[in-house]
Design a protein around this motif. Structure first.
Motif, PDB file in Angstrom:
ATOM      1  N   GLN B 252       1.104  -1.230  -0.154  1.00 30.14           N
ATOM      2  CA  GLN B 252      -0.292  -0.085  -0.295  1.00 30.14           C
ATOM      3  C   GLN B 252       0.892   1.438  -0.172  1.00 30.14           C
ATOM      4  O   GLN B 252       1.270   1.632   0.849  1.00 30.14           O
ATOM      5  N   GLN B 253       0.370   1.880  -0.826  1.00 27.07           N
ATOM      6  CA  GLN B 253       1.512   3.119  -0.999  1.00 27.07           C
ATOM      7  C   GLN B 253       1.472   4.235   0.269  1.00 27.07           C
ATOM      8  O   GLN B 253       2.801   3.932   0.149  1.00 27.07           O
ATOM      9  N   THR B 254       0.548   5.192   1.643  1.00 25.12           N
ATOM     10  CA  THR B 254       0.719   5.071   2.393  1.00 25.12           C
ATOM     11  C   THR B 254       2.254   6.528   2.983  1.00 25.12           C
ATOM     12  O   THR B 254       2.971   6.654   2.401  1.00 25.12           O
ATOM     13  N   THR B 255       1.788   6.868   3.048  1.00 26.36           N
ATOM     14  CA  THR B 255       2.219   7.973   4.404  1.00 26.36           C
ATOM     15  C   THR B 255       3.704   7.515   4.539  1.00 26.36           C
ATOM     16  O   THR B 255       4.858   8.290   4.462  1.00 26.36           O
ATOM     17  N   GLU B 256       4.014   5.950   5.003  1.00 26.69           N
ATOM     18  CA  GLU B 256       4.750   5.696   5.250  1.00 26.69           C
ATOM     19  C   GLU B 256       6.006   5.424   4.348  1.00 26.69           C
ATOM     20  O   GLU B 256       6.757   5.422   4.659  1.00 26.69           O
ATOM     21  N   GLU B 258       5.878   6.845   1.702  1.00 23.87           N
ATOM     22  CA  GLU B 258       6.691   7.805   0.415  1.00 23.87           C
ATOM     23  C   GLU B 258       7.400   8.295   1.055  1.00 23.87           C
ATOM     24  O   GLU B 258       8.522   8.834   0.491  1.00 23.87           O
ATOM     25  N   ILE B 259       7.753   8.477   2.683  1.00 18.65           N
ATOM     26  CA  ILE B 259       8.507   8.723   3.080  1.00 18.65           C
ATOM     27  C   ILE B 259       9.745   8.222   3.132  1.00 18.65           C
ATOM     28  O   ILE B 259      10.932   9.104   3.143  1.00 18.65           O
ATOM     29  N   VAL B 262      10.721   9.301   0.005  1.00 13.21           N
ATOM     30  CA  VAL B 262      11.995  10.535   0.503  1.00 13.21           C
ATOM     31  C   VAL B 262      13.477  10.170   0.382  1.00 13.21           C
ATOM     32  O   VAL B 262      13.897  11.235   0.445  1.00 13.21           O
ATOM     33  N   GLU B 263      13.089   9.381   2.289  1.00  9.50           N
ATOM     34  CA  GLU B 263      14.773  10.144   2.573  1.00  9.50           C
ATOM     35  C   GLU B 263      15.402   9.031   1.409  1.00  9.50           C
ATOM     36  O   GLU B 263      16.865   9.586   1.527  1.00  9.50           O
TER      37      GLU B 263
END
Lengths: 650, 275, 194
Positions: B252-256, B258-259, B262-263
């Motif tokens: 699942q994509q989720t903010t976790e 995505e973060i 990005v990291e």
């Protein structure tokens, strides 16, 4: 806090008190987590007695527990004298009634207590020696600062209400500058960040002063009219040219110069020092050097400016009525409990009563302290949970939480005294500490008139004379009973020996044997110490917002949001040791050794490593296995951050 | 997606239902195109569908409200699937019933086939979720192509003598082609702390390869060599792996996530800056 | 104009978690999963990027995937924009948990139904702020009847925020500040655009 209960006495809301001007009606996560803590499954509800040496605990009645404790205390007193008992209290659960323990001990014939403090004493004494009194501007004036310099202070983690005020100031154009060897949540938001080697702040402060004075940017008029000893101070500054300061602190000369010019050139400028700045053996002289900068630049006695450290204006209650102190009483420094447990004689300490603290984990040289406690004949611990300290006891007595006893509560960063209501009955067989002491006094046949017959009138009698407020007023809202104005030293009256701000202090020299003018002496385990050949890394053990020391960390709510317990190490230091992100590392020195997972972070200075203090999870590494029982140069503080270690792959 | 264990009933449901619907759709196909009737395959469809639906109830937190599942038909892909599942079961049962009682009609069988194919398509659409990194694009069609391929393999391998129909080989090849695109999409997702938090991510190549070989390649070769029940069994295993792998590899994509991405980007920027 | 939602000031958020706990207390989430999460970005402090925190709960999207996909129609979007879940219609099929690009709805094992942040509609209807907003010690988390209209300078997307997958979330963000961090944040946004 405003707490709402439902018909079943369950907490359904915890909100900030909108009547508290300092906290702005907000509560931090620790305050909120009380909703879980008070009824947490691990909470101790009954007295416990150890079954046999090395075995576990069994529940016993209060009768049995206190009866046996009384017998054993009497026996120890007969054999060794009353000072064979150590009474240790931490700051875990605040309230004026905490002092009632002495109503028992003094009638017992005395005991061994502790003096000094693990937190802040060097800074307090430095403030007193410099300004004569520990007075602060009101927190609301923070917003008026045009420059806010945070030195060894991380309010984004350790004082989130103050952080809100700093952010408000920044939103209105104030510059926020932080001096800290680590990158923190506070430095992330800052406009400038300097990272000195730990323990070199005295040099930095004197170096900044040198730049300011050389540039003629100090407030000559204020210095002339309101300070004493500037001539000697100037001579000291001659020893701190920019090049030397840069080499001592590890900060580029241009950065030091720029900070000095900016600080001196912006008014009003507020300097807030954290307790972290004074956790080493030259703490007092360091704090004096830093505390003088507001005076040097004329930032004293103006709104939006000043020196801020620990605002104890709320500590204005009258002392409790207690029996006289017996001759047999003695006191040991709180930063050297392990040493004294091991070596004290005539009499040796054979028993310990510990409440509101977790010294087996939180004190320096914690492992030695743990070992020493384990060898005592009697250990009684009063706590809400089975902490590592409680785990060493012969008797564990279940402690109250803040909702279960009415009391008066002071603060350490704002001037408001608060009345704390009793809103819940103590659960299970829990008794407030004051009731435990009363019960012990009754058992010994002592005078119990020292204990509150009527809680209301007892607390009312503690309010300072002529403060103009009643207990009923205090029940309506937090009150500032200090009588201080909003702006400290607005009248330019400094109750020092000279009546002025002391750049040179004869009293400092006479009382503590230090140089009358702040100096920068090398630390035993510091950046320049020979000991670095064996242990090249400076270890810091700072605070996290998730806990108050070792409290709250056992709660599932907090564990779900907490920061990881890791060793922070710079990539250069990690690479040199073949250590990789996420692996386990061993950290050791002559005093002990711990192991824990690693986080490689460029945010920390090379040569510095960090582990959070406040051990709380089974199996977690306790950083205090590594810290030393040093004492600060003034006022009997602890030296947690004066600690050299080496690190390797585990 | 939090809870892999909870997907057990869904894996079972989609495997059984895809198998059953695929058998019915393939039977109908063979009958209409080649005039070959497959009574066994047709008869097996309804029980498999029924078993699948029964198992799917275990996934619900409120089994007694299962009937509400069709309320969102038209709006909700899941409602559509539930509705079509019921219709597919009914149609399959009817067609099989008529067939077994000797009243077989091609029209009914063809209709049942069409409805079951539509059901297979609706299963794919349920899982065509943009917020799921491994359920985008071609993945929507794999229940349809996989089910048809399985059905065709099963029918073909029980068809008796007469050679392998080109259609069968084409259906299998089509599924293989589609699935190979899914394979490429999934394999293109970078390994980050977040993606590797799913313990199956690191084994994705094995799962995808197993599915590919078991459902497409091996049956294809077996059918080409000499049609036999073995091909069906292998394909059945492939279907199980397909559905299991589908859920196991869910990301699942989720903010976790995505973060974490990005990291990684920040770390990459740092490396480039240093070079 | 969009409906009600949260505005998060990334400069003021210190990732303390008070919002998470306040929500737990208000909504009785004592032993069940919290409805709000606080996620750090670059807590390792890699020097090439900023460090900040994302506090996220439900974004009360304009085109919510949960509502669209729910087979039993258990979701409803109120006129004020709040997306509420009706427990009594929930099958516990967990489809919304899969389709939400943010995995917002959580499953309650004991009750067999889903639940999620409802913007403390009961408080908002009574003229009060959502519990998380009221608790935030730095006033980083804010409530707006229309974040799009009310939050000057706020953006819909910041690095770390998941691809909304066409759901049009209503949450808005204010960029983190501080001399160095603002710079790093801008560079990161640039780098991600490429």
């Amino acid at each position: 806090m405003l707490v709402t209960l439902d018909e079943g006495n369950r907490i359904v809301s915890i909100e900030g008190d909108p009547e508290n001007p300092a906290t702005g009606g907000r509560v931090c996560l620790k305050g909120l987590s009380y909703a879980r803590r008070v009824t947490y499954s691990d909470r101790l509800l009954r007295p416990l007695r150890r079954k046999a040496p090395g075995a576990g605990f069994e529940p016993v009645s209060w009768e049995a527990a206190l009866g046996e404790i009384a017998e054993r205390l009497k026996g120890l007193r007969d054999a060794h004298g009353p000072a064979a008992a150590l009474y240790y209290e931490g700051s875990g659960s605040h309230g004026a009634l905490g002092g009632l323990s002495m109503a028992f001990w003094r009638q017992f014939g005395g005991c061994t207590t502790t003096f000094g403090d693990l937190c802040w004493p060097a800074g307090l004494e430095a403030t007193r020696l410099t300004y004569g009194a520990n007075l602060h501007n009101h927190p609301k004036l923070t917003v008026q600062g045009r420059l806010i310099l945070l030195w060894g202070h991380n309010p984004a983690e350790t004082n989130v209400h103050q952080w809100r005020l700093i952010l408000d100031a920044q939103a209105q154009g104030a510059r926020v500058i932080v001096i800290d060897p680590r990158q923190t949540d506070s430095t992330d938001a800052a406009d400038r960040h300097l990272q000195p080697r730990p323990g070199t702040d005295a040099a930095l402060a004197l170096g900044l002063a040198r730049v300011i004075v050389d540039a003629g940017l100090h407030d000559a008029q204020f210095v002339e009219a309101h300070t004493h000893g500037f001539g000697e101070y100037r001579q000291r500054l001659a020893e701190f040219p920019l090049g030397r300061v840069a080499s001592l602190t590890g900060i580029e000369p241009e950065e030091i110069r720029a900070l000095a010019l900016e600080y001196a050139g912006t008014k009003p400028a507020l300097l807030i020092a954290g307790f972290g700045l004074q956790r080493h053996s030259r703490a007092g002289q360091t704090m004096r050097a830093v505390a003088l900068l507001p005076a040097l630049t004329g930032n004293v006695g103006i709104p939006g400016g000043g020196w801020q450290y620990a605002n104890l204006a709320s500590h204005c209650l009258r002392p409790l009525a207690l029996p006289p102190e017996p001759a047999a009483s003695r006191s040991i420094p709180v930063s050297q409990v392990a040493l004294h447990l091991e070596t004290l004689d005539a009499p040796p300490i054979r028993a310990a009563w510990i409440e509101r603290g977790n010294p087996a984990v939180q004190n320096p040289a914690a492992h030695r302290l743990r070992g020493a406690l384990a060898r005592l004949d009697l250990v009684v611990v009063v706590d809400q949970f089975m902490t590592p300290t409680a785990g060493l006891a012969h008797f564990v007595l279940p402690a109250k939480t803040l909702f279960e006893e009415e009391d008066l509560v002071t603060a350490y960063w704002h001037p408001y005294l608060q009345w704390r209501a009793r809103i819940l009955p103590p659960p299970g067989e829990v008794r407030p500490e004051s009731d435990i002491w009363r019960a012990l006094c009754e058992r010994f046949g002592y005078d119990t008139s020292y204990f509150p017959a009527d809680r209301e009138s007892y607390l009312r009698a503690l309010l300072p004379d002529a403060c103009g407020f009643t207990l009923d007023d205090l029940k309506e809202r937090p009150l500032d009973l200090s009588g201080n104005g909003d702006v400290a030293f607005a009248d330019r009256r400094f109750p020092t020996v000279s009546g002025k701000v002391e750049f040179a202090s004869g009293e400092a020299s006479a009382t503590w044997g230090v140089d009358p003018v702040p100096d920068c002496a090398p630390l035993g385990e510091g950046a320049e110490s020979p000991a670095r050949r064996r242990f090249p890394l400076q270890l810091l053990s700072c605070k996290t917002r998730d806990r108050i020391h070792s409290q709250f960390g056992n709660l599932d709510w907090v564990r779900a949001v907490e920061r990881p317990h890791v060793l922070d190490i710079h990539p250069d230091d990690a690479r040199a040791r073949g250590i990789e992100e996420g692996s386990r590392a061993a950290v050791w020195n002559e005093r002990g050794r711990i192991e824990l997972p690693v986080r490689v972070t460029p945010g920390i200075r090379p040569g510095v490593v960090h582990v959070l203090e406040g051990w709380c999870h089974e199996g977690d590494a306790d950083v205090n296995a590594l810290t030393a029982e040093g004492i600060t140069d003034m006022n009997h503080g602890a030296t947690f951050y004066e600690c050299l270690v080496e690190v390797a792959r585990a | 997606m939090s809870d892999h264990a909870a997907h057990g009933p869904l894996v079972a449901f989609t495997t059984l239902a895809t198998a059953g619907a695929g058998l019915v759709a393939a039977s109908a196909c063979f009958e209409v195109v080649h005039g070959l009737r497959s009574p066994h395959a047709l008869a097996a469809g309804a029980p498999l569908l029924a078993a699948g639906l029964a198992v799917s109830l275990r996934h619900l937190g409120q089994k007694r409200r299962a009937g509400l599942a069709v309320r969102g038909a038209g709006r909700s892909a899941l409602s559509n699937e539930a509705l079509l599942a019921g219709l597919a079961l009914a149609a399959a049962a009817l067609a099989a019933g008529l067939d077994l009682s000797g009243a077989h009609t091609q029209a009914v069988t063809a209709l049942a086939g069409a409805i079951n194919a539509a059901f297979l398509a609706s299963v794919g659409l349920v899982y065509h979720i943009r917020g799921q990194r491994t359920w985008r694009g071609c993945s929507a069609a794999t229940p349809l192509t996989g089910g048809l391929a399985f059905g065709a393999i099963a029918v073909q391998s029980t068809a008796g003598p007469g050679g392998v129909f080109v259609g069968t080989l084409l259906l299998v090849a089509a599924d293989a082609l589609l699935f190979s695109r899914r394979w490429r999409d999934v394999a293109g997702i970078a390994f980050t702390e977040a993606t590797l938090a799913n313990p199956w991510t690191i084994r994705r190549s094995q799962l995808l390869a197993a599915r590919f070989f078991l459902l497409d390649v091996i049956p294809f070769l077996l059918l080409a060599a000499s049609p036999a029940l073995l091909a069906t069994l292998v394909a059945a295993a492939g279907l199980v792996v397909d559905r299991f792998g589908f859920y196991a590899l869910a990301l699942q994509q989720t903010t976790e996530h995505e973060i974490a991405d990005v990291e990684s980007q920040i770390a990459a920027t740092g490396r480039t800056a240093r070079d | 104009m969009s409906g009600a939602g949260f505005v998060l000031d990334l400069h003021r958020c210190v990732g303390c978690g008070a919002c998470v706990l306040a929500c737990r207390i208000e909504n009785g989430r004592i032993e069940t999963a919290a409805w709000r999460r606080v996620l750090p970005l670059n807590l390792r402090r890699h020097q090439a990027g900023p460090t900040y925190f994302l506090s996220v709960a439900c974004h009360h999207c304009e085109e919510p995937a949960c509502l669209k996909g729910c087979p039993s129609g258990a979701y409803e979007k109120r006129p004020d924009g709040v997306v509420v879940h009706h427990e009594e219609r929930c099958l516990g099929c967990r489809y919304c948990e899969m389709t939400c690009p943010f995995a917002t709805p959580t499953y309650d094992e004991a009750k067999g139904v889903m639940s999620k942040c409802h913007l403390c509609a009961h408080r908002v209807d009574a003229g009060r702020l959502p519990a998380c907003v009221a608790a935030c010690p730095t006033e980083a988390l804010q409530y707006a009847a229309s974040p799009e209209a009310q939050a000057g300078g706020a953006t819909a997307f910041v690095p770390g925020f998941a691809d909304p997958a066409g759901c049009r979330p209503v949450v808005r963000f204010l960029a983190p500040a501080g001399a160095r961090r603002a710079e790093l944040f801008r560079s990161l946004e640039e780098a991600l655009k490429r």
